[in-house]
Motif scaffolding. Structure first.
Motif, PDB file in Angstrom:
ATOM      1  N   CYS A 429       0.845  -1.195   0.000  1.00 31.24           N
ATOM      2  CA  CYS A 429       0.000   0.000   0.000  1.00 31.24           C
ATOM      3  C   CYS A 429       0.884   1.250   0.000  1.00 31.24           C
ATOM      4  CB  CYS A 429      -0.910  -0.031   1.217  1.00 31.24           C
ATOM      5  SG  CYS A 429      -2.249   1.160   1.181  1.00 31.24           S
ATOM      6  N   ASN A 430       1.951   1.226   0.779  1.00 33.50           N
ATOM      7  CA  ASN A 430       2.920   2.315   0.759  1.00 33.50           C
ATOM      8  C   ASN A 430       3.561   2.458  -0.610  1.00 33.50           C
ATOM      9  OD1 ASN A 430       2.767   3.348   3.374  1.00 33.50           O
ATOM     10  ND2 ASN A 430       4.236   1.875   4.186  1.00 33.50           N
ATOM     11  N   ASP A 431       3.960   1.331  -1.197  1.00 41.85           N
ATOM     12  CA  ASP A 431       4.595   1.371  -2.518  1.00 41.85           C
ATOM     13  C   ASP A 431       3.653   1.987  -3.549  1.00 41.85           C
ATOM     14  OD1 ASP A 431       6.768   0.186  -1.365  1.00 41.85           O
ATOM     15  OD2 ASP A 431       6.385  -1.814  -2.177  1.00 41.85           O
ATOM     16  N   SER A 432       2.385   1.614  -3.489  1.00 45.54           N
ATOM     17  CA  SER A 432       1.414   2.178  -4.423  1.00 45.54           C
ATOM     18  C   SER A 432       1.297   3.686  -4.244  1.00 45.54           C
ATOM     19  CB  SER A 432       0.049   1.518  -4.210  1.00 45.54           C
ATOM     20  OG  SER A 432      -0.945   2.148  -5.002  1.00 45.54           O
ATOM     21  N   TYR A 433       1.266   4.122  -2.990  1.00 42.65           N
ATOM     22  CA  TYR A 433       1.135   5.555  -2.695  1.00 42.65           C
ATOM     23  C   TYR A 433       2.342   6.331  -3.228  1.00 42.65           C
ATOM     24  CZ  TYR A 433       1.148   9.898  -0.017  1.00 42.65           C
ATOM     25  OH  TYR A 433       1.206  11.210   0.346  1.00 42.65           O
ATOM     26  N   PHE A 434       3.535   5.887  -2.905  1.00 41.58           N
ATOM     27  CA  PHE A 434       4.732   6.643  -3.272  1.00 41.58           C
ATOM     28  C   PHE A 434       5.104   6.488  -4.741  1.00 41.58           C
ATOM     29  CE2 PHE A 434       5.310   6.398   1.362  1.00 41.58           C
ATOM     30  CZ  PHE A 434       5.535   7.745   1.632  1.00 41.58           C
ATOM     31  N   GLN A 435       4.740   5.361  -5.356  1.00 39.07           N
ATOM     32  CA  GLN A 435       5.044   5.148  -6.771  1.00 39.07           C
ATOM     33  C   GLN A 435       3.885   5.533  -7.686  1.00 39.07           C
ATOM     34  OE1 GLN A 435       6.504   1.103  -7.316  1.00 39.07           O
ATOM     35  NE2 GLN A 435       7.634   1.203  -5.385  1.00 39.07           N
ATOM     36  N   ASN A 436       2.736   5.855  -7.086  1.00 38.05           N
ATOM     37  CA  ASN A 436       1.558   6.291  -7.834  1.00 38.05           C
ATOM     38  C   ASN A 436       1.153   5.268  -8.898  1.00 38.05           C
ATOM     39  OD1 ASN A 436      -0.574   8.032  -8.473  1.00 38.05           O
ATOM     40  ND2 ASN A 436       0.634   9.095 -10.037  1.00 38.05           N
ATOM     41  N   LYS A 437       0.983   4.010  -8.454  1.00 43.29           N
ATOM     42  CA  LYS A 437       0.596   2.972  -9.411  1.00 43.29           C
ATOM     43  C   LYS A 437      -0.063   1.807  -8.681  1.00 43.29           C
ATOM     44  CE  LYS A 437       4.903   0.268  -9.393  1.00 43.29           C
ATOM     45  NZ  LYS A 437       6.016  -0.245 -10.239  1.00 43.29           N
ATOM     46  N   PHE A 438      -0.787   0.975  -9.461  1.00 44.26           N
ATOM     47  CA  PHE A 438      -1.325  -0.269  -8.928  1.00 44.26           C
ATOM     48  C   PHE A 438      -0.179  -1.251  -8.712  1.00 44.26           C
ATOM     49  CE2 PHE A 438      -5.187   1.383 -10.912  1.00 44.26           C
ATOM     50  CZ  PHE A 438      -6.151   1.054  -9.968  1.00 44.26           C
ATOM     51  N   ILE A 439      -0.299  -2.076  -7.674  1.00 44.05           N
ATOM     52  CA  ILE A 439       0.684  -3.115  -7.392  1.00 44.05           C
ATOM     53  C   ILE A 439       0.005  -4.477  -7.540  1.00 44.05           C
ATOM     54  CG2 ILE A 439       2.271  -4.087  -5.687  1.00 44.05           C
ATOM     55  CD1 ILE A 439       3.100  -1.304  -6.488  1.00 44.05           C
ATOM     56  N   GLN A 440       0.634  -5.357  -8.295  1.00 48.22           N
ATOM     57  CA  GLN A 440       0.137  -6.720  -8.477  1.00 48.22           C
ATOM     58  C   GLN A 440       0.893  -7.650  -7.527  1.00 48.22           C
ATOM     59  OE1 GLN A 440      -2.381  -7.285 -10.625  1.00 48.22           O
ATOM     60  NE2 GLN A 440      -2.375  -5.195 -11.460  1.00 48.22           N
ATOM     61  N   TRP A 441       0.156  -8.514  -6.812  1.00 47.94           N
ATOM     62  CA  TRP A 441       0.757  -9.374  -5.775  1.00 47.94           C
ATOM     63  C   TRP A 441       0.210 -10.784  -5.903  1.00 47.94           C
ATOM     64  CZ3 TRP A 441       4.564  -9.920  -2.507  1.00 47.94           C
ATOM     65  CH2 TRP A 441       4.446 -10.712  -1.358  1.00 47.94           C
ATOM     66  N   ASP A 442       1.061 -11.763  -5.732  1.00 42.92           N
ATOM     67  CA  ASP A 442       0.656 -13.166  -5.702  1.00 42.92           C
ATOM     68  C   ASP A 442       0.557 -13.588  -4.239  1.00 42.92           C
ATOM     69  OD1 ASP A 442       0.439 -15.912  -5.687  1.00 42.92           O
ATOM     70  OD2 ASP A 442       2.011 -16.267  -7.158  1.00 42.92           O
ATOM     71  N   PRO A 443      -0.660 -13.631  -3.674  1.00 48.37           N
ATOM     72  CA  PRO A 443      -0.790 -13.912  -2.231  1.00 48.37           C
ATOM     73  C   PRO A 443      -0.512 -15.370  -1.862  1.00 48.37           C
ATOM     74  CG  PRO A 443      -2.960 -13.744  -3.227  1.00 48.37           C
ATOM     75  CD  PRO A 443      -1.978 -13.388  -4.300  1.00 48.37           C
ATOM     76  N   VAL A 444      -0.614 -16.269  -2.815  1.00 53.62           N
ATOM     77  CA  VAL A 444      -0.368 -17.679  -2.545  1.00 53.62           C
ATOM     78  C   VAL A 444       1.131 -17.943  -2.424  1.00 53.62           C
ATOM     79  CG1 VAL A 444      -0.634 -20.041  -3.379  1.00 53.62           C
ATOM     80  CG2 VAL A 444      -2.508 -18.384  -3.678  1.00 53.62           C
TER      81      VAL A 444
END
Length: 449
Positions: A429-444
């Motif tokens: 969430c921090n990365d998205s805020y500071f980089q101004n972009k959506f972040i894709q994550w593999d939760p598994v």
């Protein structure tokens, strides 16, 4: 998707059933109130004394240690902190017998330390956890488990290799409220989850991390070189040491510090591994004191459908400029109703009718052919589940879970895998805020895409 749904009212138990059938409960405005029973879960024939070391004797370190010492056969024998003033306070608070040091490795060498509480600034969680596990100590690490997602697997691998018990300190997962919400969701109380939201609100200098700076807090009493040795080297700055949550080199901002609690509770209740898409926005609106993190933050998260739950969306908010002050909640919304979840209470709100007072919708229903039906006896609009008054709290139970696992070789509610899956979306969430972009994550597989 395999989701077995049972008749919710049949599962209320005696208290809930009686309440639902009482004359008062037949009113739409009535509430059925039920006590959440305390499970006698910490009894064990093995009552071996567990000797603790505390690493990081600040606000949370003190709170954690006091909670731990409420349990029988638990002793504090050593304390480590980079600020000498906290070491002096530790002896005054817990006794002159304590071994105190500014070097966590000296504490970990001691044979009389069985387990450690790690309550340092976030940027030291990974290394001290690994050092402790490698030294053969059981670990209680405050949330978030790591400072960045790239550190997560290092801690998990060290834990698996060590054979020791490690728990992460999001205490809500050990709360009666979370346990009851998990049970109710599995029973189909609110149908399939479609949406969830959470909120933290504060409005005070302390709540916004403007902590007091000790008068003797200086380079002579603080091991500043050690503090910054694993990050960017800087000249002495008391704000960066005593108000570390406001700076990215040491803390993880609102999301890492507070959103992580909501992720932990939500994942525990839903058996979720986490979201696969993360976005956030916010800003610094009020506390313009040189901090590097926002004081208003909004996050949105996309949870994919799994064997455990339907796909749903999550919205989280945190506001340090909120006149309501002290408000926090987690709400889970399903196809049949919703749950407001607190650590000590769950309020289930059920949809009883699809009718609306909107004239347009009423006309559409008429055109669809809906007809009036005979009035029915309805269950309560709300079911309120409240913890028994003698409950000692989630903090107490979280430590009880850890101590029980240490003594019996059992498992904990929030092991490093669970802890990382809760921390990752908060950190991203921090990365998205500071980089101004959506972040894709593999939760598994717990990795960035």
């Amino acid at each position: 998707m395999k989701r077995q749904r049972r008749d919710f009212l049949r599962k209320l138990g005696a208290t809930g059933a009686i309440a639902a059938l009482s004359p008062i409960a037949l009113s739409q405005e009535a509430q059925a109130k039920n006590l959440i029973e305390i499970k006698n879960q910490f009894n064990s024939e093995n009552d071996t004394t567990i000797k603790l070391g505390l690493i990081g004797a600040g606000i949370m370190g003190i709170e954690d240690t006091n909670s731990a010492l409420r349990h029988a056969n638990v002793e504090l024998v050593a304390v480590c902190d980079l600020y000498k003033g906290r070491l002096d306070s530790a002896k005054q608070r817990w006794g002159d017998h304590l071994f105190v040091t500014q070097d966590h490795k000296e504490l970990l060498k001691r044979s009389d330390v069985d387990a450690v509480i790690i309550a340092t600034s976030d940027h030291w969680h990974k290394q001290i956890s690994i050092d402790a596990l490698n030294a053969g100590k059981h670990v209680y690490c405050e949330k978030p488990m790591v400072h960045s997602v790239k550190e997560g697997m290092d801690v998990i691998n060290a834990w698996k290799k060590s054979g020791k018990v490690m728990i992460v300190g999001s205490q809500g997962v050990s709360s009666l409220g979370n346990e009851k919400a998990k049970e109710l969701l599995a029973e189909g109380a609110i149908g399939d989850i479609v949406y969830a939201e959470g909120f933290w609100a504060r409005m005070s200098p302390e709540g916004a991390w403007q902590y007091a700076i000790p008068k003797d807090g200086n380079e002579q009493t603080v091991d500043w070189k050690k503090y910054v040795s694993n990050t960017k080297s800087r000249d002495w700055d008391p704000l960066r040491f005593f108000r570390w949550r406001n700076y990215l080199d040491y803390g993880t901002g609102m999301s890492g510090d507070l959103f992580v609690h909501l992720f932990s509770s939500l994942h525990f209740i839903t058996d979720s591994y986490g979201p696969n898409k993360i976005s956030s926005m916010g800003g610094l609106r009020y506390w313009k004191d040189g901090r590097e993190v926002p004081d208003v933050l909004l996050g949105t998260f996309d949870y994919p459908e799994t064997e455990k739950h339907a796909g749903f969306n999550l919205s989280l908010r945190c506001n340090f400029v909120d006149g309501t002050s002290g408000t926090t909640y987690l709400r889970i919304v399903g196809t049949k109703g919703s749950m407001d979840v607190k650590w000590e209470e769950v309020v289930v709100k059920m949809n009883q009718t699809m009718t609306s007072d909107d004239p347009f919708l009423q006309e559409q229903a008429r055109l669809r052919g809906d007809s009036d039906t005979r009035a029915a006896i309805l269950p309560p609009k709300e079911l309120v589940y409240t913890a028994q008054r003698n409950w000692k709290g989630a903090h107490y139970d979280h430590f009880g879970n850890w101590f029980q696992a240490i003594r019996t070789g059992g498992t904990v509610a929030e092991d490093p895998v669970f802890g990382f899956r809760a921390a990752a979306p908060a950190l991203l969430c921090n990365d998205s805020y500071f980089q101004n972009k959506f972040i894709q994550w593999d939760p598994v597989n717990m990795k960035l895409i």
